[in-house]
Design an enzyme around this catalytic site. Structure first.
Site, PDB file in Angstrom:
ATOM      1  N   ASP A 259     111.633   1.000  78.021  1.00  0.00           N
ATOM      2  CA  ASP A 259     112.252   2.108  78.759  1.00  0.00           C
ATOM      3  C   ASP A 259     112.874   1.510  80.022  1.00  0.00           C
ATOM      4  OD1 ASP A 259     109.875   1.892  80.422  1.00  0.00           O
ATOM      5  OD2 ASP A 259     108.921   3.405  79.177  1.00  0.00           O
TER       6      ASP A 259
ATOM      7  N   ASN B 243     100.003  -8.305  74.006  1.00  0.00           N
ATOM      8  CA  ASN B 243     101.061  -7.414  74.471  1.00  0.00           C
ATOM      9  C   ASN B 243     100.946  -7.248  75.984  1.00  0.00           C
ATOM     10  OD1 ASN B 243     103.123  -5.411  73.633  1.00  0.00           O
ATOM     11  ND2 ASN B 243     101.666  -3.859  74.368  1.00  0.00           N
TER      12      ASN B 243
ATOM     13  N   GLU C 282      97.622  -6.416  77.990  1.00  0.00           N
ATOM     14  CA  GLU C 282      97.642  -6.650  79.442  1.00  0.00           C
ATOM     15  C   GLU C 282      96.471  -7.502  79.939  1.00  0.00           C
ATOM     16  OE1 GLU C 282      98.233  -2.738  81.154  1.00  0.00           O
ATOM     17  OE2 GLU C 282     100.011  -2.392  79.949  1.00  0.00           O
TER      18      GLU C 282
ATOM     19  N   GLU D 241     107.658  -1.595  74.133  1.00  0.00           N
ATOM     20  CA  GLU D 241     107.527  -0.342  74.899  1.00  0.00           C
ATOM     21  C   GLU D 241     108.745  -0.123  75.793  1.00  0.00           C
ATOM     22  OE1 GLU D 241     103.748  -0.072  76.954  1.00  0.00           O
ATOM     23  OE2 GLU D 241     102.670  -1.030  75.302  1.00  0.00           O
TER      24      GLU D 241
HETATM   25  O1  G3I Z   1      94.021  13.762  77.841  1.00  0.00           O
HETATM   26  C1  G3I Z   1      94.236  14.317  79.145  1.00  0.00           C
HETATM   27  C2  G3I Z   1      94.289  15.805  79.077  1.00  0.00           C
HETATM   28  O2  G3I Z   1      93.043  16.295  78.662  1.00  0.00           O
HETATM   29  C3  G3I Z   1      94.666  16.351  80.467  1.00  0.00           C
HETATM   30  O3  G3I Z   1      94.831  17.720  80.399  1.00  0.00           O
HETATM   31  C4  G3I Z   1      95.961  15.712  80.953  1.00  0.00           C
HETATM   32  C5  G3I Z   1      96.326  16.138  82.347  1.00  0.00           C
HETATM   33  O4  G3I Z   1      97.144  15.176  83.006  1.00  0.00           O
HETATM   34  O5  G3I Z   1      95.814  14.320  80.959  1.00  0.00           O
HETATM   35  C6  G3I Z   1      95.553  13.788  79.671  1.00  0.00           C
HETATM   36  O6  G3I Z   1      95.436  12.408  79.799  1.00  0.00           O
HETATM   37  C7  G3I Z   1      96.650  11.699  79.988  1.00  0.00           C
HETATM   38  C8  G3I Z   1      96.777  10.676  78.860  1.00  0.00           C
HETATM   39  O7  G3I Z   1      97.907   9.865  79.071  1.00  0.00           O
HETATM   40  C9  G3I Z   1      96.895  11.324  77.509  1.00  0.00           C
HETATM   41  O8  G3I Z   1      98.009  12.144  77.443  1.00  0.00           O
HETATM   42  C10 G3I Z   1      96.618  10.993  81.322  1.00  0.00           C
HETATM   43  O9  G3I Z   1      96.660  11.949  82.377  1.00  0.00           O
HETATM   44  C11 G3I Z   1      97.772  10.041  81.460  1.00  0.00           C
HETATM   45  O10 G3I Z   1      97.641   9.279  82.643  1.00  0.00           O
HETATM   46  C12 G3I Z   1      97.833   9.117  80.281  1.00  0.00           C
HETATM   47  O11 G3I Z   1      98.964   8.295  80.455  1.00  0.00           O
HETATM   48  C13 G3I Z   1      99.187   7.287  79.500  1.00  0.00           C
HETATM   49  C14 G3I Z   1      99.090   5.909  80.156  1.00  0.00           C
HETATM   50  O12 G3I Z   1      99.419   4.905  79.225  1.00  0.00           O
HETATM   51  C15 G3I Z   1      97.707   5.624  80.715  1.00  0.00           C
HETATM   52  O13 G3I Z   1      97.720   4.442  81.458  1.00  0.00           O
HETATM   53  C16 G3I Z   1     100.578   7.483  78.944  1.00  0.00           C
HETATM   54  O14 G3I Z   1     100.627   8.710  78.209  1.00  0.00           O
HETATM   55  C17 G3I Z   1     100.941   6.306  78.031  1.00  0.00           C
HETATM   56  O15 G3I Z   1     102.287   6.438  77.631  1.00  0.00           O
HETATM   57  C18 G3I Z   1     100.752   5.002  78.802  1.00  0.00           C
HETATM   58  O16 G3I Z   1     101.077   3.941  77.943  1.00  0.00           O
HETATM   59  C19 G3I Z   1     100.984   2.631  78.494  1.00  0.00           C
HETATM   60  C20 G3I Z   1     100.642   1.697  77.349  1.00  0.00           C
HETATM   61  O17 G3I Z   1      99.488   2.142  76.673  1.00  0.00           O
HETATM   62  C21 G3I Z   1     100.474   0.263  77.822  1.00  0.00           C
HETATM   63  N1  G3I Z   1     101.634  -0.174  78.558  1.00  0.00           N
HETATM   64  C22 G3I Z   1     102.037   0.694  79.642  1.00  0.00           C
HETATM   65  C23 G3I Z   1     102.277   2.109  79.143  1.00  0.00           C
HETATM   66  C24 G3I Z   1     102.831   3.006  80.216  1.00  0.00           C
HETATM   67  O18 G3I Z   1     101.904   3.183  81.241  1.00  0.00           O
END
Ligand code: G3I
Length: 355
Positions: free
Chosen positions: A274, A207, A166, A272
């Site tokens: 969806d 990406n 990004e 990615e």
């Molecule tokens: O690790 C914490 C945990 O300790 C806590 O209890 C929990 C409560 O919400 O949050 C956890 O962190 C989360 C993290 O994923 C790990 O699971 C965050 O809240 C959550 O916002 C985070 O989201 C990820 C996101 O990227 C962040 O921007 C998604 O899982 C992940 O699928 C998403 O992936 C991105 C790609 O990397 C790049 N392209 C877009 C894609 C979708 O946003």
């Protein structure tokens, strides 16, 4: 000598026998090898592609039903979070691959190729990195060390790395990140060179999202990658994320866009995928969604250098979408109960037909 000739003859006879058995097998027994290929991964492989899913440690790895499908259905895997900077280098110089290894080991056990996501991104950075004011020299050293440590850890075992994720804004200008602001645009070429030194066999990708169709943002990648190629910077592919939404319409120039990067000499991948919708889902929306999944799959198959498709987790149960887009969801090919949706059959039909 005698033995090996005998062995060769035996092998020829056995092959002939099994061939004649295969030819003699009635159609009802499965119609030959092609119809025995039942999973998305197997069907994609028969087309020289992979079909993968992203996954996460928690809660996914506590659910055996989920893991069964993940292991059986896909021939490619990517950690949705576990290889991001906050996870791999939580303290400066202290590396932790526990979470990434859990997913990597699963992938290896199920013979899935693996994508490394991601070395440089402006999100999910560790606090020590974002709260320090760095000079360019310091940040360059930190970045180089991070890339070398993480890429070497999986040297020879990772198919492709999202080296920079990004990097551009919607209008095609550089995103003002910590890396861009401190190091200038040259951080991308530096990162690619370091990643290549650390693992010369890994394919190196840029990406992004919203680059499915032709437009200012995908044009920015086109121009950058053309220049990188001219400068002999090691970059091998473009990852088109594919976070689509029914309400915004299908990116009708997808195939054409993938093809122009292929024509430049690059691999392309849908990294990615969806396809979300405004909730509640209904039959009509799910039918359109299925059509879109089919259309994306068709676009990839139509471009020789489109190496594969990865869904950003396969089930609505563990979707990232509701947290980011409240009121939207139902984006994945399996529903919340791990049951296949129309999208699943639509993807399969295209993979079977080959177009
Ligand atoms: O690790 C914490 C945990 O300790 C806590 O209890 C929990 C409560 O919400 O949050 C956890 O962190 C989360 C993290 O994923 C790990 O699971 C965050 O809240 C959550 O916002 C985070 O989201 C990820 C996101 O990227 C962040 O921007 C998604 O899982 C992940 O699928 C998403 O992936 C991105 C790609 O990397 C790049 N392209 C877009 C894609 C979708 O946003």
């Amino acid at each position: 000598m005698r033995h090996s000739r005998l062995g060769t003859r035996l092998a020829v006879v056995l092959t002939a026998v099994s061939l004649s058995m295969a030819i003699a097998a009635p159609a009802s027994a499965g119609g030959g090898d092609h119809h025995k290929k039942k999973t998305l991964g197997e069907l994609a492989e028969a087309r020289g592609r992979y079909f993968g899913s992203a996954t996460d440690n928690n809660p996914q790895f506590t659910n055996p039903d989920y893991l069964k499908i993940l292991g059986e259905e896909f021939n490619h895997n990517v950690a949705g979070n576990a290889l991001k900077w906050y996870a791999t280098e939580p303290q400066r110089g202290v590396f932790d691959f526990t979470l990434a290894d859990q997913i990597f080991d699963f992938a290896r056990k199920h013979r899935q190729s693996f994508r490394g996501h991601t070395l440089i991104w402006h999100n999910q950075l560790p606090e020590w990195l974002t709260t320090t004011t760095w000079t360019a020299d310091e940040l360059r050293a930190v970045l180089k060390n991070h890339i070398f440590k993480v890429v070497k850890q999986y040297k020879g075992r990772i198919l492709a790395w999202d080296v920079v994720n990004e990097a551009f804004n919607e209008d095609g200008t550089y995103r003002q990140t910590l890396f861009y602001n401190t190091l200038g645009p040259g951080y991308i070429a530096d990162a690619l060179r370091w990643a290549h030194q650390a693992d010369p066999k890994a394919k190196l990708y840029l990406n992004d999202y919203n680059i499915e169709g032709i437009g200012p943002k995908s044009d920015a990648y086109y121009n950058l990658m053309k220049q990188l190629k001219k400068d002999r910077v090691p970059v091998h592919g473009l990852g088109v994320q594919g976070h689509l939404a029914l309400q915004f319409g299908f990116p009708t120039t997808l195939r054409e866009n993938l093809q122009r990067f292929a024509d430049l000499g690059f691999d392309v991948a849908i990294t990615e995928l969806d396809i979300r919708m405004i909730l509640p889902a209904d039959d009509a929306k799910l039918a359109t969604q299925a059509q879109w999944y089919a259309d994306v799959t068709r676009a990839c198959l139509a471009v020789r250098r489109c190496v594969g498709i990865t869904v950003w987790d396969y089930t609505d149960k563990y979707s990232w979408i509701p947290q980011f887009f409240p009121g939207e969801g139902a984006a994945h090919p399996w529903d919340e109960n791990l049951l296949r949706k129309p999208a699943y059959d639509a993807i399969k039909a295209v993979l079977r037909a080959g177009h």
